[in-house]
Motif scaffolding. Sequence first.
Motif, PDB file in Angstrom:
ATOM      1  N   ASN A   1      40.425  40.127  51.187  1.00 30.72           N
ATOM      2  CA  ASN A   1      39.705  40.501  49.966  1.00 30.72           C
ATOM      3  C   ASN A   1      39.917  41.968  49.615  1.00 30.72           C
ATOM      4  OD1 ASN A   1      38.717  37.943  49.550  1.00 30.72           O
ATOM      5  ND2 ASN A   1      36.725  38.335  50.464  1.00 30.72           N
ATOM      6  N   LEU A   2      39.992  42.820  50.623  1.00 35.57           N
ATOM      7  CA  LEU A   2      40.227  44.237  50.366  1.00 35.57           C
ATOM      8  C   LEU A   2      41.610  44.454  49.751  1.00 35.57           C
ATOM      9  CD1 LEU A   2      39.240  47.132  50.538  1.00 35.57           C
ATOM     10  CD2 LEU A   2      40.180  47.246  52.847  1.00 35.57           C
TER      11      LEU A   2
ATOM     12  N   ALA B   1      32.747  52.553  42.687  1.00 31.46           N
ATOM     13  CA  ALA B   1      32.220  51.210  42.917  1.00 31.46           C
ATOM     14  C   ALA B   1      32.796  50.628  44.207  1.00 31.46           C
ATOM     15  CB  ALA B   1      32.545  50.306  41.730  1.00 31.46           C
ATOM     16  N   LEU B   2      34.085  50.876  44.451  1.00 33.31           N
ATOM     17  CA  LEU B   2      34.706  50.405  45.694  1.00 33.31           C
ATOM     18  C   LEU B   2      34.124  51.126  46.897  1.00 33.31           C
ATOM     19  CD1 LEU B   2      36.787  48.774  47.261  1.00 33.31           C
ATOM     20  CD2 LEU B   2      38.461  50.571  46.744  1.00 33.31           C
TER      21      LEU B   2
ATOM     22  N   MET C   1      42.307  46.187  46.162  1.00 26.87           N
ATOM     23  CA  MET C   1      43.179  47.353  46.016  1.00 26.87           C
ATOM     24  C   MET C   1      44.330  47.083  45.045  1.00 26.87           C
ATOM     25  SD  MET C   1      41.657  49.652  47.608  1.00 26.87           S
ATOM     26  CE  MET C   1      42.864  50.938  47.484  1.00 26.87           C
ATOM     27  N   ASP C   2      44.881  45.876  45.072  1.00 23.62           N
ATOM     28  CA  ASP C   2      45.933  45.521  44.111  1.00 23.62           C
ATOM     29  C   ASP C   2      45.403  45.578  42.683  1.00 23.62           C
ATOM     30  OD1 ASP C   2      47.792  45.174  46.084  1.00 23.62           O
ATOM     31  OD2 ASP C   2      47.598  42.978  46.151  1.00 23.62           O
ATOM     32  N   ASN C   3      44.195  45.040  42.490  1.00 22.49           N
ATOM     33  CA  ASN C   3      43.594  45.075  41.150  1.00 22.49           C
ATOM     34  C   ASN C   3      43.292  46.508  40.716  1.00 22.49           C
ATOM     35  OD1 ASN C   3      43.688  42.307  40.765  1.00 22.49           O
ATOM     36  ND2 ASN C   3      41.656  41.972  41.602  1.00 22.49           N
TER      37      ASN C   3
ATOM     38  N   SER D   1      36.773  40.551  41.863  1.00 19.61           N
ATOM     39  CA  SER D   1      37.315  40.637  43.219  1.00 19.61           C
ATOM     40  C   SER D   1      36.467  41.569  44.087  1.00 19.61           C
ATOM     41  CB  SER D   1      38.773  41.092  43.197  1.00 19.61           C
ATOM     42  OG  SER D   1      38.898  42.402  42.702  1.00 19.61           O
ATOM     43  N   LEU D   2      35.884  42.589  43.485  1.00 19.65           N
ATOM     44  CA  LEU D   2      35.009  43.501  44.236  1.00 19.65           C
ATOM     45  C   LEU D   2      33.749  42.774  44.687  1.00 19.65           C
ATOM     46  CD1 LEU D   2      34.712  46.411  45.214  1.00 19.65           C
ATOM     47  CD2 LEU D   2      33.555  46.928  43.076  1.00 19.65           C
ATOM     48  N   ASN D   3      33.199  41.933  43.829  1.00 22.98           N
ATOM     49  CA  ASN D   3      32.025  41.143  44.216  1.00 22.98           C
ATOM     50  C   ASN D   3      32.375  40.167  45.339  1.00 22.98           C
ATOM     51  OD1 ASN D   3      30.159  42.360  42.536  1.00 22.98           O
ATOM     52  ND2 ASN D   3      30.596  40.989  40.834  1.00 22.98           N
TER      53      ASN D   3
END
Length: 85
Positions: free
Chosen positions: A39-40, A78-79, A44-46, A27-29
């Motif tokens: 997507n953000l 990473a975020l 954040m949920d993940n 999801s970050l990718n």
Amino acid sequence: DLSLWMGAIERFYSSNIKTFTKKYLVSLNAYKEDPNETNLTIVMDNLNTIYSKLDKATKVNVLHKNTAARKKSALRNALTAAQGA
């Protein structure tokens, strides 16, 4: 046997952490490719889910608290890097 039982518990928590970490990185990718609010929110949920899994693994002594803190920090960094890039 207690050692077999504890081994199963450790595998369960470790597997969950690995699975949700991979989901987070995917999801970050996606967020890096298309940085938008949707997507953000998914990222954040993940991230919150992984934090919860790490805390629970620490609570039952599968992970040391410093190991969990180190993993949380790496995921958050990473975020931050993805948001800055």
